[in-house]
Design an enzyme around this catalytic site. Structure first.
Site, PDB file in Angstrom:
ATOM      1  N   GLN A  40     -12.104  35.302 -28.708  1.00 37.17           N
ATOM      2  CA  GLN A  40     -12.306  34.496 -27.483  1.00 37.17           C
ATOM      3  C   GLN A  40     -11.013  34.199 -26.707  1.00 37.17           C
ATOM      4  O   GLN A  40     -10.953  34.476 -25.509  1.00 37.17           O
ATOM      5  CB  GLN A  40     -13.029  33.206 -27.884  1.00 37.17           C
TER       6      GLN A  40
ATOM      7  N   HIS B 283     -17.476  18.048 -27.190  1.00 36.17           N
ATOM      8  CA  HIS B 283     -17.077  19.413 -27.544  1.00 36.17           C
ATOM      9  C   HIS B 283     -16.011  19.910 -26.566  1.00 36.17           C
ATOM     10  O   HIS B 283     -14.970  20.439 -26.980  1.00 36.17           O
ATOM     11  CB  HIS B 283     -18.300  20.335 -27.525  1.00 36.17           C
TER      12      HIS B 283
ATOM     13  N   TYR C 271     -10.643  35.908 -22.773  1.00 33.54           N
ATOM     14  CA  TYR C 271     -11.476  35.139 -21.846  1.00 33.54           C
ATOM     15  C   TYR C 271     -10.846  34.882 -20.481  1.00 33.54           C
ATOM     16  O   TYR C 271     -11.543  34.500 -19.544  1.00 33.54           O
ATOM     17  CB  TYR C 271     -11.947  33.833 -22.489  1.00 33.54           C
TER      18      TYR C 271
ATOM     19  N   GLU D  47     -26.697  24.269 -30.205  1.00 32.21           N
ATOM     20  CA  GLU D  47     -27.148  24.063 -28.822  1.00 32.21           C
ATOM     21  C   GLU D  47     -28.663  23.874 -28.782  1.00 32.21           C
ATOM     22  O   GLU D  47     -29.379  24.225 -29.725  1.00 32.21           O
ATOM     23  CB  GLU D  47     -26.795  25.279 -27.944  1.00 32.21           C
TER      24      GLU D  47
ATOM     25  N   GLU E 295     -22.388  27.598 -32.686  1.00 28.95           N
ATOM     26  CA  GLU E 295     -22.428  26.558 -31.659  1.00 28.95           C
ATOM     27  C   GLU E 295     -23.828  25.966 -31.669  1.00 28.95           C
ATOM     28  O   GLU E 295     -24.815  26.662 -31.426  1.00 28.95           O
ATOM     29  CB  GLU E 295     -22.083  27.134 -30.275  1.00 28.95           C
TER      30      GLU E 295
ATOM     31  N   ARG F 267      -4.901  22.329 -24.839  1.00 29.69           N
ATOM     32  CA  ARG F 267      -4.103  21.528 -23.909  1.00 29.69           C
ATOM     33  C   ARG F 267      -4.109  20.075 -24.373  1.00 29.69           C
ATOM     34  O   ARG F 267      -4.871  19.261 -23.850  1.00 29.69           O
ATOM     35  CB  ARG F 267      -4.713  21.581 -22.489  1.00 29.69           C
TER      36      ARG F 267
ATOM     37  N   LYS G  66     -18.767  36.310 -27.565  1.00 27.64           N
ATOM     38  CA  LYS G  66     -20.020  35.564 -27.477  1.00 27.64           C
ATOM     39  C   LYS G  66     -21.256  36.441 -27.573  1.00 27.64           C
ATOM     40  O   LYS G  66     -22.316  35.973 -27.968  1.00 27.64           O
ATOM     41  CB  LYS G  66     -20.070  34.830 -26.119  1.00 27.64           C
TER      42      LYS G  66
ATOM     43  N   TYR H 113     -22.221  24.090 -20.706  1.00 28.67           N
ATOM     44  CA  TYR H 113     -21.100  23.496 -21.469  1.00 28.67           C
ATOM     45  C   TYR H 113     -21.220  21.977 -21.339  1.00 28.67           C
ATOM     46  O   TYR H 113     -20.268  21.310 -20.983  1.00 28.67           O
ATOM     47  CB  TYR H 113     -19.804  24.014 -20.823  1.00 28.67           C
TER      48      TYR H 113
HETATM   49 CA    CA Z   1     -22.097  28.296 -26.041  1.00 22.23          CA
END
Ligand code: CA
Length: 438
Positions: A250, A145, A254, A211, A209, A154, A263, A140
């Site tokens: 998610q 992101h 989670y 990556e 995503e 939040r 995922k 992560y």
């Molecule tokens: Ca990911």
């Protein structure tokens, strides 16, 4: 880390003419690996190296006596249906093969007469996974992101206090990693719903995503950490990676143990693995911003500070089913850079992953985490691009998207470009969403 050597010389040209085109992903300075065969054939999958629009068949080239010594051993290790044996050999063998290929593919090389008949056109190839992935870990490292996603949940406290101290990660699912081009079926699952009971059905928030996937080389014995100074010797190379995510499944599932069915319904990896040696000209200094916590000693080294970062430009492209039907090309959604996005380096991920003694094995996959830049047009997911689905994007044909519809094809592309170096690219990492099972 690798020194710049004759294989990086920007003046090198290949007798494979398309490899000399200014915009090719695969000039002679790149030489990435994949596992391929002729499309629609019953040939065995085997290792290959990209040059221009062709593939060097490593099994055939080895059989024809193109390589000798350590390079021959490496080519032999890459002749099977996965690159794990090559990855296990370590960086000396990888470098020997790279050098031998570079010399054999240069203009004027004597090996041309042996090699040329063995080249396979990429347009006639199909690919399988570059390695047999025993374990897949997803990190992560994208701080923009993490902040943007944290803000959705939040607003006052987007980044949790551990983020700047510890590379956050979780163990993903290796069985559902597929190679570029494999369709991705829309998952079904539980979502929170609006009342007291959850809903069940097809995900309405399928997302990508953006990556980088790091593929592991020799790895370590259980109980024996890899110190950061040696970490890069355990990374074979880098491939584009799309960690598809169901954003409605998610948030419901989670807590408290982390990501699960949102995922593991599919993750797409590009066929081509660009070696760490090919990336040597594109390394950049790495530092946490002033005022941020500095990495603990086990996550810090002079080499990591001097050149731990990767200057890789990253793009996402979308083609909807309607665009495809109308013959319209994909449209670019975003353009960013890995070095701007990442709060931790690849070496730090390896050092952290193994600091407790956890063993990494050849062919294992480490996902970087979503690599979003600081600006909205650098977002590595639709979740960020559309602010949690609140601000849909409008495509050139007038269609709008918050998340992906059936028939949408999302493609990742990436390349490196710097003064004094030859541009190299990563090929494409692409997947199309298909309708959920009824
Ligand atoms: Ca990911």
């Amino acid at each position: 880390m690798y020194a710049i050597n004759e294989t990086h010389d920007p003046a090198l040209r290949s007798w494979v003419e398309p490899a000399n085109a200014a915009d090719t992903d695969f000039p002679i300075q790149n030489l990435p690996f994949a596992v391929f065969r002729r499309r629609g054939s019953d040939e065995a999958f085997r290792g290959g190296v990209a040059i221009g629009d062709r593939i060097v068949d490593l099994a055939a080239a080895g059989g024809a006596g193109v390589f000798s010594g350590e390079a021959a051993t490496a080519a032999q290790a890459a002749s099977g249906d996965c690159l794990n044996p090559l990855m296990a050999l370590g960086h000396r063998a990888w470098s020997a093969l790279r050098l031998a290929l570079s010399r054999a593919l240069r203009e004027g090389a004597a090996e041309r007469s042996k090699l040329e008949p063995l080249l396979v056109e990429q347009s006639q190839a199909e690919y399988t996974l570059p390695s047999r992935i025993g374990d897949y870990t997803d990190f992560y490292v994208g701080i923009h992101h993490a902040t943007a996603v944290g803000k959705l949940f939040r607003p006052d406290n987007p980044l949790l206090p551990n983020y700047k101290w510890v590379p956050i990660g979780y163990h993903g699912r290796a069985s559902s990693v597929v190679v570029s081009g494999h369709p991705i079926r829309r998952p079904q699952g539980q979502t929170r719903g609006s009342g007291d009971t959850p809903q069940f059905g097809p995900s309405q928030r399928v997302d990508h995503e953006l990556e980088l996937g790091f593929l592991i080389g020799p790895g370590n014995e259980l109980g024996e950490p890899i110190p950061i100074a040696q970490a890069e010797a355990h990374i074979f190379g880098v491939a584009l990676f799309n960690d598809w995510s169901a954003r409605d499944i998610q948030p419901w599932e989670y807590q408290p143990l982390g990501p699960f069915l949102a995922k593991n319904f599919g993750s797409t990896i590009a066929p081509w693995v660009v070696t760490m040696e090919a990336l040597a000209p594109f390394r950049v200094p790495f530092a946490h911003p002033e005022g941020d916590p500095q990495p603990l000693p086990y996550l810090d080294s002079p080499a990591n500070r001097e050149q731990g970062g990767l200057d890789i430009k990253l793009e996402t492209w979308l083609q909807t089913g309607a665009m495809r039907k109308a013959g319209q090309p994909p449209t670019r959604l975003t353009l960013g850079n890995a070095s701007e996005a990442a709060y931790w380096t690849a070496a730090q991920l390896v050092a952290h992953h193994t600091v407790n003694g956890c063993n990494l094995r050849p062919g294992d996959l480490l996902g970087s985490g979503t690599l979003s830049g600081p600006n909205p047009d650098q977002a590595g997911s639709m979740l960020e691009l559309t602010v949690g689905g609140k601000n849909p994007i409008t495509l050139p044909n007038g269609e709008t998207r918050s998340f992906f519809a059936d028939g949408d094809t999302l493609s990742l592309r990436a390349w490196c470009e710097r003064d004094g170096a030859r541009r190299i690219g990563f090929g494409e990492c692409s997947g199309t969403i298909v309708a959920a099972r009824s």
